[in-house]
Design an enzyme around this catalytic site. Structure first.
Site, PDB file in Angstrom:
ATOM      1  CB  SER A 202      -0.926   0.010   1.231  1.00 51.04           C
ATOM      2  OG  SER A 202      -0.165   0.079   2.421  1.00 51.04           O
ATOM      3  CB  ILE A 204       5.141   5.956  -0.803  1.00 53.02           C
ATOM      4  CG1 ILE A 204       5.845   5.424   0.447  1.00 53.02           C
ATOM      5  CG2 ILE A 204       4.384   7.240  -0.496  1.00 53.02           C
ATOM      6  CD1 ILE A 204       6.942   6.356   0.944  1.00 53.02           C
ATOM      7  CB  SER A 328       9.156  10.136   9.057  1.00 51.44           C
ATOM      8  OG  SER A 328       8.172  11.034   9.519  1.00 51.44           O
ATOM      9  CE1 TYR A 355       6.295   5.629  11.161  1.00 48.39           C
ATOM     10  CE2 TYR A 355       7.264   7.811  10.903  1.00 48.39           C
ATOM     11  CZ  TYR A 355       6.777   6.644  10.347  1.00 48.39           C
ATOM     12  OH  TYR A 355       6.766   6.502   8.981  1.00 48.39           O
ATOM     13  CE  LYS A 359      10.203   5.627   9.331  1.00 49.57           C
ATOM     14  NZ  LYS A 359      10.513   4.634   8.263  1.00 49.57           N
ATOM     15  CB  THR A 390      -0.477   6.672   2.578  1.00 43.27           C
ATOM     16  OG1 THR A 390      -0.086   7.035   3.917  1.00 43.27           O
ATOM     17  CG2 THR A 390       0.540   7.216   1.585  1.00 43.27           C
TER      18      THR A 390
END
Length: 486
Positions: A202, A204, A328, A355, A359, A390
């Site tokens: 799904s 990108i 990100s 998150y 990253k 997304t």
């Protein structure tokens, strides 16, 4: 009315043919084309359809193209129609060796049939049309010669980054639209190159998979859900006409699965030309995997690191090995904090902060491996896709989505720099960088978020040597009074 131009380029005819067979790429080399896209699901070749929007002195016009003839490596014929005219484009390829170098002569003929337009107007328009045709073929010549420098950050982008908010505005669709006119064509041939792509079902990742399949890559798609993955593979094969798309099942948050994947790929003894670490998710509550790691840390940092280092032997077998890590913009808000990364708080848990921490750590690992693998010729870079629309963003960040949905990029726009890093010839000459819209960017925007060398060293030591959560926690505690949570 007829236009005719010829060029000679230092490329095999097969590569030139494959590049031009996807006529939507005319957007890359024809300055008169505002946008171009494929229509429908027919694979490239006879029957493939395209929509091409061309600039006019005032406004624009849209043509519907269809490939009506395709003789492998020798000829492509297309018919374009709009309400004012039809045009028949014939592209012929002739390969020969000159002074020991392989050259391809390309003849491009366009025959126009105008509808109800007086001859006096046609005669007046002819010089302008011929000029436009010459510019288009000159652009094609530059694309196929493929001698572009690595893009550099502009002074305006640097200023925007320093001011922070303008720099963050570039993450939106506006940033992509602003950068798009400066993109160079990507004509490098990746037919048969083996690409391993995680998180391909799904967003990108899926957009990147479709694009790479159309370019003829051999795709190895890593997904967790077999049923969903099989549907993706079937759809990609149908739309691209590329049968070299296969499925590998692994839960990338489980390191045993990652290790099994590495073992499988190493046992095949085939090179991996391009590794794309894209799998990711943002969790709204803290949870541990069955192996004891925080799920965000395992999925977003440990898995890609193990995949990169575990696959180094098969990457080394490739002629032009590349690793692409998807990070990100959230990392810009975070200064590395190993304690928060390894053991995030259960109460007052922030999924977006964890998150971003993971990253940030992956960006540091990208820079380190690029340095360590320089002599092996393995290029390692990171990319930031910007803010893309997304399913993951809609479900994990509903408030952010509500605020920004009008300016979010499409998944295809978000995936563009992944494709550029995987395909573009010039992208092979730079390593250890962060890219946004094909341009290197500073990985630190906000003052005070840059970690110390000691903290970087501890992170890299733990990534290399700590195999369990308890080992990570012990390493953190040994340094708890120094710098792990600066």
């Amino acid at each position: 009315m007829e236009l005719f131009e010829t060029i000679e380029v230092p490329r095999p005819a097969a590569e030139c043919f494959r590049y031009l067979l996807d006529f939507s790429r005319c957007e890359e080399w024809d300055p008169g084309v505002l946008s171009a896209a494929r229509k429908g699901v027919a694979p490239l070749g006879v029957g493939a359809a395209f929509t091409v929007e061309c600039a006019l002195p005032i406004g624009s016009i849209t043509l519907d193209y269809k490939t009506v003839q395709a003789r492998e490596n020798t000829l492509i014929k297309l018919i374009g129609t709009c309400r004012y005219f039809t045009v028949e484009d014939t592209i012929e390829f002739s390969e020969e060796s000159k002074a020991g170098a392989l050259m391809t002569r390309i003849s491009y003929r366009a025959v126009f049939n105008f509808k109800q337009i007086p001859n006096v107007l046609l005669r007046a328009a002819a010089p302008g049309l011929r000029k436009v045709g010459k510019q288009a073929v000159d652009g094609l010549n530059a694309a196929l010669c493929d001698d572009f420098p690595v893009p550099e950050q502009t002074a305006l982008s640097e200023l925007g980054d320093k001011l922070v908010l303008p720099g963050m505005a570039y993450f939106s669709r506006l940033g992509y639209t602003r950068a798009r006119p400066h993109f160079n064509p990507m004509s490098a041939d990746i037919s048969g190159k083996r690409v391993l792509l995680t998180g391909a079902s799904s967003g990108i990742g899926l957009a990147a998979a479709h694009d790479l399949a159309r370019r003829g890559a051999e795709l190895l798609l890593v997904v967790r859900d077999r049923a969903k993955g099989e549907k993706v593979v079937t759809d990609i094969k149908q739309r691209s006409g590329n049968s070299s798309v296969s499925l590998l099942i692994a839960d990338m948050s489980l390191l045993d699965d990652v290790d099994s994947l590495v073992k499988t790929l190493r046992s095949r003894r085939k090179p991996i030309d391009i590794l794309i670490n894209n799998a990711g998710a943002l969790f709204d509550e803290q949870r541990d995997t069955e192996e004891g790691f925080d799920e965000s840390m395992a999925l977003l940092l440990l898995a890609p690191y193990r995949l990169m280092t575990g696959l180094k032997p098969v990457l080394e077998r490739a002629d032009d090995p590349r690793v692409i890590n998807v990070v990100s913009g959230g990392m810009y808000t975070q200064r590395l904090n190993l304690r928060a990364l390894v053991t995030p708080p259960v109460d007052n848990y922030s999924g977006s902060a964890v998150y971003a921490q993971a990253k940030r750590a992956l960006m540091i690992a990208t820079e380190a491996l690029a340095h360590d693998w320089e002599n092996e010729g393995i290029v390692v870079n990171a990319m930031h896709p910007g803010w893309a629309d997304t399913a993951g963003v809609r479900s994990a960040l509903p408030e952010f989505y509500k605020l920004t949905k009008g300016i979010l990029r499409t998944p295809q726009q978000g995936a563009d720099t992944i494709i550029w890093l995987a395909v573009a010839s010039e992208a092979a000459s730079v390593s250890g960088e962060l890219f946004l819209d094909r341009t290197p960017r500073d990985p630190y925007l906000i003052p005070g978020t840059c970690e110390s060398e000691s903290l970087r060293a501890l992170l890299l030591d733990c990534l290399q040597n700590c195999k369990t959560r308890s080992e990570w926690e012990l390493a953190v505690e040994r340094n708890n009074t120094a710098f792990v949570a600066e």
